[in-house]
Write a protein that holds these residues in place. Structure first.
Motif, PDB file in Angstrom:
ATOM      1  N   ARG A  37       0.871  -1.152  -0.006  1.00 36.66           N
ATOM      2  CA  ARG A  37       0.097   0.013  -0.004  1.00 36.66           C
ATOM      3  C   ARG A  37       0.806   1.358   0.003  1.00 36.66           C
ATOM      4  N   LEU A  38       1.815   1.220   0.660  1.00 38.41           N
ATOM      5  CA  LEU A  38       2.956   2.339   0.929  1.00 38.41           C
ATOM      6  C   LEU A  38       3.379   2.547  -0.470  1.00 38.41           C
ATOM      7  N   LYS A  39       3.924   1.403  -1.193  1.00 34.13           N
ATOM      8  CA  LYS A  39       4.480   1.578  -2.374  1.00 34.13           C
ATOM      9  C   LYS A  39       3.664   2.113  -3.371  1.00 34.13           C
ATOM     10  N   GLY A  40       2.212   1.751  -3.453  1.00 33.97           N
ATOM     11  CA  GLY A  40       1.422   2.398  -4.491  1.00 33.97           C
ATOM     12  C   GLY A  40       1.327   3.761  -4.372  1.00 33.97           C
ATOM     13  N   ASN A  41       1.128   4.289  -2.958  1.00 34.91           N
ATOM     14  CA  ASN A  41       0.818   5.777  -2.813  1.00 34.91           C
ATOM     15  C   ASN A  41       2.114   6.491  -3.372  1.00 34.91           C
ATOM     16  N   LEU A  42       3.405   6.023  -3.096  1.00 34.88           N
ATOM     17  CA  LEU A  42       4.410   6.664  -3.475  1.00 34.88           C
ATOM     18  C   LEU A  42       4.501   6.878  -5.071  1.00 34.88           C
ATOM     19  N   GLU A  43       4.048   5.628  -5.659  1.00 36.97           N
ATOM     20  CA  GLU A  43       4.024   5.651  -7.224  1.00 36.97           C
ATOM     21  C   GLU A  43       3.179   6.670  -7.624  1.00 36.97           C
ATOM     22  N   SER A  44       1.989   6.980  -7.032  1.00 33.11           N
ATOM     23  CA  SER A  44       0.957   7.632  -7.599  1.00 33.11           C
ATOM     24  C   SER A  44       1.624   9.147  -7.258  1.00 33.11           C
TER      25      SER A  44
END
Length: 764
Positions: A37-44
């Motif tokens: 989830r953290l990785k997805g937020n950073l990618e966005s």
């Protein structure tokens, strides 16, 4: 810089997820989901950061948003460090019982090994921290939609030949100034009727070319023929009369038979006496470049040493402050004015038109002149913008620079053009440039040293399988091409060995870093306590004035990544107890300190990568448990000649890339001292410098060192008591270093290296 920080965290998170899948190991319940989830937020957020970096200068809400994002990313890096440290401590405890056999292998991924730790409570604490970080990041990701940020294309560094760039552009438009300044310096320059040393001060704003003008005069052969001695001293931002006196002493090149003192350890009064004695009856020319201190007491002490000099002696001072000129009792002040728009265009065009055809230059000339008008008559601004425009191929790209809103920002004189060039850099290079804020003004910086520090901070990690040193070279050349560095020392092969950073450029880097970098000056009368006011501080440089001791307490430093101490004269008992708690510290520079014993607390710094102990003349001993610094890549003790005992634990530091100035026992395997055979497991060494102890080479120890198998070894430097019982040829034959290794004995290069026969790289 935010972009590079986000990229670094994303890479670490990707590694964690990959390890979980590859090894079929489940993380603590829910942690894997939180990490994804953290990785997805950073990618966005990632693709929007270039736009946000530029707009933050005029939109405070975006600046605050970026600060929140950086804080979250740093906190995530801290969590990873915390986990890795806990794992390392557990493994160190186990390996103590196994003679450190664990460290023959590579330290595994911190999260992959979490089930092996047996520290469920600690793992739960880590999980809660990650969950908290995620909740904060959720809000940051949601807020991004309020700013209507636009994705930008990712810029990559362009590989350039750094030696093709010259610094002559700084010299345009100063011929008349040079003539007038020389006339002023020679005014009344006769042996009759003149007494004392006269001072002239060049005064002007930063980036206007004060140093360049002083260099023009200093390198004028006809002018310098009037003087017996010439001295150039770059005065650092925190004035230290001892440092100035030492620089003058060394520049005078006083023969050994005329003075038996060591300038590094001699007291100030002794240095001044020797200077006074040497210049008696001689006519000298001294340049004090970039003086800030306007305290009269220090200058009066220096002037007293110059009294015996011959009539006609001169001191030339460059400064931004009128008060300095008054304090130094300048008999003439030379105000330096801005350059004309035509000269600015000449400087800008010389940089921007490198490699272009005549037709293309004509097509860009009109818009280039309009850009030059915005440089405010400052040669450094014109050169910086010209260096950036060199990489803009079309008229449309030049027009974007001309119409940029950054020109309208209320920034310090030259910061707008520097900001334009900075924002045009790839994000990873921006972060590397900002780190340069940690260096002192006026000092020479080694190219290799800078790249090593970037590596220690984790700035050169790449998702591609590229070598970190090669990436560092590309980033360095990119910054050279943009005129962020200057005053190069060039090697025979044309590569840059050392360089300097212009004071204004350094000010700009510190402006970018904000609270992340703090420079503290400590005086003898100060409280023995350093307290950092911001939790955002990650880099601390401490400058100790004459007779000042390092504070015994260091408060608020838990998040430090680098700690550098300059001109230190403290004892072990004065070292802060908090040192061992700096879990995130990657670089510790104590070079030039007067420590006798390195504090044991240093051995608790599991994440330390660089330990610099150069020229520590009183240092006698390293802590016995130094082998616990398993992430250490650089241990450098060159010039620390009192350090004759090195603990055996150094042989456990299998991550070492550079080991210099180390005393090694060569005639037997000592139970406590570092011996030749203890090099056995240091397989990643690139640079090795040894001071050999003993009257003969133990062949078993030489074989155990396994130098011939160290295929990464680029440079081997051996020194020691080469008496009749140890022949250099014998040492060379027994050690048998790889054929591609440069070998030096006692300062003499006896074998230049050749390309390695294997296909492996000499770098990581």
């Amino acid at each position: 810089m935010s972009d590079a920080l986000v990229s670094a965290v994303l890479q670490q998170l990707t590694t964690i997820i990959y390890e979980e899948v590859e090894q079929e190991v489940k993380l603590l319940t829910g942690m894997g989901k939180e990490i994804k989830r953290l990785k997805g937020n950073l990618e966005s957020i990632h693709a929007l950061l270039d736009d946000a970096e530029e707009r933050q200068m005029k939109e405070r809400s975006i600046k605050i948003w970026l600060e929140s994002l950086k804080e979250v990313c740093y906190d995530m890096e801290d969590v990873l460090d915390e986990w890795n440290t806990a794992l390392l401590k557990l493994q160190l405890d186990e390996s103590d019982q196994k003679n450190f056999s664990f460290f023959k292998g590579k330290v595994c991924c911190p999260f992959f090994s979490c089930l092996c730790c047996g520290q469920v409570g600690h793992r739960c604490g880590i999980a809660l921290k990650i969950k908290d970080i995620n909740e904060r990041l959720d809000g940051i990701a949601k807020n991004k939609d309020n700013y209507h940020l636009t994705p930008r294309d990712v810029r990559q560094p362009r590989r350039v030949e750094s030696t093709s760039f010259t610094e002559v552009s700084n010299l345009h438009g100063r011929d008349e100034d040079k003539k007038n300044l020389i006339d002023s310096l020679l005014c009344g320059n006769s042996d009759e009727g003149e007494s004392g040393v006269k001072t002239i001060s060049i005064v002007g704003m930063g980036g206007i070319g004060k140093t360049a003008l002083a260099q023009l005069v200093y390198n004028d052969g006809a002018f310098m023929a009037h003087f017996d001695e010439k001295i150039w001293v770059c005065v650092t931002e925190v004035f230290d009369l001892s440092c100035v006196a030492k620089a003058i002493f060394m520049a005078l090149e006083i023969p050994n038979n005329a003075s038996n003192i060591d300038p590094d350890s001699a007291p100030l009064q002794k240095l001044l006496e020797e200077i006074c004695k040497f210049i008696e009856g001689k006519k000298f020319f001294l340049v004090l470049d970039d003086v800030w201190n306007d305290g009269s007491e220090s200058w009066e002490s220096l002037n007293q040493a110059f009294k015996p000099a011959a009539p006609g002696s001169r001191i030339l001072v460059t400064t931004r402050k009128d008060t300095v000129a008054k304090t130094m009792k300048s008999f003439r002040v030379f105000p330096l004015e801005q350059l004309s728009e035509d000269v600015c265009w000449k400087i800008l065009g010389q940089e921007a038109f490198v490699g272009r055809g005549e037709e293309q230059c004509k097509n860009l000339e009109d818009i280039g002149k309009r850009i030059a008008q915005k440089c405010g008559g400052l040669p450094l601004a014109a050169k910086t913008i010209g260096s950036m425009l060199r990489f803009k191929k079309t008229r449309e790209e030049w027009a974007i620079i001309l119409s940029s809103e950054i020109w309208k920002l209320k920034l310090e004189g030259i910061f707008a053009p520097l900001l334009l060039s900075y924002l045009d850099l790839p994000s990873a290079v921006r972060r590397c440039f900002s780190y340069c804020s940690t260096f002192r003004k006026g000092v020479k910086i080694g190219r290799e040293s800078l790249i090593r520090q970037w590596m220690a901070q984790g700035y050169l990690n790449s998702s591609e399988n590229a070598e970190m040193e090669i990436i560092g070279d590309e980033y360095f050349e990119c910054l050279v091409a943009r005129s962020f560095f200057q005053d190069f020392q060039i090697l025979e092969d044309g590569s840059i060995w050392t360089f300097k950073i212009h004071d204004i450029v350094l000010d700009f880097a510190r402006f970018l870093m904000g609270d992340e970098f703090v420079l503290k000056e400590v005086h003898p009368e100060d409280n023995l306590r350093i307290e950092l006011s911001s939790e955002k501080t990650h880099h601390l440089s401490v400058i100790l004035a004459e007779n000042a001791c390092f504070p015994t307490s260091l408060v608020g430093a838990e998040k430090l990544r680098s700690l550098s101490i300059f001109k230190s004269d403290y004892a072990e008992e004065g070292f802060p107890e908090e040192l061992g708690k700096l879990m995130h510290l990657k670089l510790l520079d104590l070079s030039g300190s007067r420590l006798k014993i390195l504090p044991k607390a240093i051995c608790r710094l599991c994440n330390l990568q660089s330990l610099l102990l150069q020229r520590c003349f009183l240092l006698e001993r390293l802590p016995g448990k130094i082998g616990k610094l398993v992430n250490l890549r650089y241990l450098i003790t060159t010039g620390s000649y009192a350090l004759t005992y090195y603990p055996k634990g150094i042989g456990r530091l299998t991550s070492l890339r550079k080991l210099l100035g180390i005393v090694v026992c060569c005639d037997h395997n000592d139970d406590k001292k570092f011996s030749l055979g203890d090099l056995e497991n240091l397989c990643h060494l690139r640079f090795l410098g040894l001071r050999v102890q003993g009257r003969q080479i133990d062949t078993n120890e030489a074989r155990r060192a396994r130098l011939q198998s160290k295929m990464y070894l680029k440079d081997l430097n051996l020194d020691g008591p080469w008496d009749s019982e140890i022949e250099k040829d014998e040492v060379f034959e027994v050690l048998s270093p790889p054929s591609h290794t440069d070998v030096t004995f006692g300062g003499n290069r006896i074998r230049p290296g050749a390309p390695p026969s294997s296909t492996g790289s000499l770098y990581d």
